[in-house]
Design a protein around this motif. Structure first.
Motif, mmCIF file in Angstrom:
data_model
loop_
_atom_site.group_PDB
_atom_site.id
_atom_site.type_symbol
_atom_site.label_atom_id
_atom_site.label_comp_id
_atom_site.label_asym_id
_atom_site.label_seq_id
_atom_site.Cartn_x
_atom_site.Cartn_y
_atom_site.Cartn_z
ATOM 1 N N TRP A 30 -62.083 -13.931 51.185
ATOM 2 C CA TRP A 30 -62.497 -13.275 52.247
ATOM 3 C C TRP A 30 -63.590 -13.905 53.112
ATOM 4 C CZ3 TRP A 30 -67.887 -12.578 52.500
ATOM 5 C CH2 TRP A 30 -68.601 -12.808 51.424
ATOM 6 N N ALA A 31 -64.097 -15.063 52.357
ATOM 7 C CA ALA A 31 -65.165 -15.739 53.072
ATOM 8 C C ALA A 31 -64.805 -16.034 54.531
ATOM 9 C CB ALA A 31 -65.477 -16.754 52.250
ATOM 10 N N ILE A 32 -63.643 -16.508 54.653
ATOM 11 C CA ILE A 32 -63.276 -17.283 56.245
ATOM 12 C C ILE A 32 -63.203 -15.645 57.131
ATOM 13 C CG2 ILE A 32 -61.420 -18.139 57.489
ATOM 14 C CD1 ILE A 32 -61.310 -19.870 54.728
ATOM 15 N N SER A 33 -62.846 -14.763 56.588
ATOM 16 C CA SER A 33 -62.516 -13.378 57.518
ATOM 17 C C SER A 33 -63.085 -12.372 56.707
ATOM 18 C CB SER A 33 -60.832 -13.444 57.659
ATOM 19 O OG SER A 33 -60.645 -12.422 58.372
ATOM 20 N N PRO A 34 -64.332 -11.939 57.437
ATOM 21 C CA PRO A 34 -64.695 -10.647 56.870
ATOM 22 C C PRO A 34 -63.679 -9.496 56.976
ATOM 23 C CG PRO A 34 -66.191 -11.493 58.645
ATOM 24 C CD PRO A 34 -64.894 -12.297 58.504
ATOM 25 N N ALA A 35 -64.250 -8.571 55.955
ATOM 26 C CA ALA A 35 -63.406 -7.450 55.744
ATOM 27 C C ALA A 35 -63.561 -6.401 57.006
ATOM 28 C CB ALA A 35 -63.649 -6.668 54.421
ATOM 29 N N ILE A 36 -62.411 -5.792 57.689
ATOM 30 C CA ILE A 36 -62.804 -5.015 58.772
ATOM 31 C C ILE A 36 -61.957 -3.598 58.524
ATOM 32 C CG2 ILE A 36 -63.411 -6.746 60.553
ATOM 33 C CD1 ILE A 36 -60.699 -6.270 61.751
ATOM 34 N N ASP A 37 -62.597 -2.619 59.163
ATOM 35 C CA ASP A 37 -61.564 -1.373 59.120
ATOM 36 C C ASP A 37 -61.490 -1.033 60.723
ATOM 37 O OD1 ASP A 37 -61.419 -0.810 56.612
ATOM 38 O OD2 ASP A 37 -63.105 0.363 56.253
ATOM 39 N N VAL A 38 -60.504 -0.525 61.155
ATOM 40 C CA VAL A 38 -60.360 -0.052 62.340
ATOM 41 C C VAL A 38 -59.565 1.291 62.518
ATOM 42 C CG1 VAL A 38 -58.952 -0.650 64.645
ATOM 43 C CG2 VAL A 38 -59.753 -2.541 63.139
ATOM 44 N N GLN A 39 -60.356 1.990 63.224
ATOM 45 C CA GLN A 39 -60.082 3.693 62.920
ATOM 46 C C GLN A 39 -59.878 4.096 64.528
ATOM 47 O OE1 GLN A 39 -62.888 5.986 61.566
ATOM 48 N NE2 GLN A 39 -61.716 7.815 61.648
ATOM 49 N N GLU A 40 -59.016 4.928 65.060
ATOM 50 C CA GLU A 40 -58.716 5.276 66.257
ATOM 51 C C GLU A 40 -58.923 6.795 66.241
ATOM 52 O OE1 GLU A 40 -55.580 4.850 70.135
ATOM 53 O OE2 GLU A 40 -55.017 3.904 68.071
ATOM 54 N N THR A 41 -59.610 7.202 67.305
ATOM 55 C CA THR A 41 -59.575 8.879 67.537
ATOM 56 C C THR A 41 -59.115 8.857 68.968
ATOM 57 O OG1 THR A 41 -61.675 8.487 68.517
ATOM 58 C CG2 THR A 41 -61.731 8.715 65.950
ATOM 59 N N ASP A 42 -59.159 10.159 69.339
ATOM 60 C CA ASP A 42 -58.626 10.437 70.522
ATOM 61 C C ASP A 42 -59.675 10.107 71.815
ATOM 62 O OD1 ASP A 42 -56.539 12.044 69.750
ATOM 63 O OD2 ASP A 42 -58.003 13.915 69.704
ATOM 64 N N SER A 43 -60.731 9.626 71.443
ATOM 65 C CA SER A 43 -61.719 9.199 72.393
ATOM 66 C C SER A 43 -62.169 7.610 72.275
ATOM 67 C CB SER A 43 -62.898 9.830 72.355
ATOM 68 O OG SER A 43 -63.477 9.825 71.137
#
Length: 139
Positions: A30-43
């Motif tokens: 993970w050191a080269i690429s930090p952990a991410i979350d991507v969430q999509e809502t209506d807006s």
């Protein structure tokens, strides 16, 4: 010798430190690429990135060619009073990029940083239809 070099056959993926030693805490992929979350809502589309040990000044966000680019650097911060025997923490630069959909309003993107967690909010708008008719005129 193959265990030392990380693989017995050419062109096979290198073993991680965790695989070689059996210590899962040494897995630093993970050191080269930090952990991410991507969430999509209506807006909006919201990207959350874990950046432990970083301050807001260590992080840079750029929009280029409809791509969101997240860069940063975690600097080494060891105590000088003793000999360092084991270091499992990761240091160095990272960069992540993601293409933004046409529905993201680039001018309204905002970011906040709190306790090592970065939140990037990207408001959405109705998709713009790039097609149009062009009137032909005579000279």
């Amino acid at each position: 010798m193959s265990r030392f070099l990380g693989g017995g056959l050419p062109f096979l993926p290198m073993e991680t430190a965790a695989q070689r030693t059996g210590f899962p805490s040494l897995d630093m992929t993970w050191a080269i690429s930090p952990a991410i979350d991507v969430q999509e809502t209506d807006s909006a589309i919201v990207l959350t990135a874990e950046l432990p040990g970083l301050e807001e000044d260590d992080v840079e966000i750029e929009i280029k060619d409809r791509r969101l680019i997240l860069r940063g650097q975690k600097k080494i911060a060891h105590d000088e009073t003793g000999d360092l025997r084991v270091s499992e923490r990761s240091y160095g630069s990272f960069s992540r990029a993601m293409s933004l959909p046409d529905t993201v309003e680039i001018d309204k993107i905002s970011a906040t940083f709190d306790k090592g967690v970065l939140h990037i909010e990207m408001p959405k708008t109705e998709p713009q239809d790039p097609s149009r008719k062009i009137k032909v005129s005579s000279k």
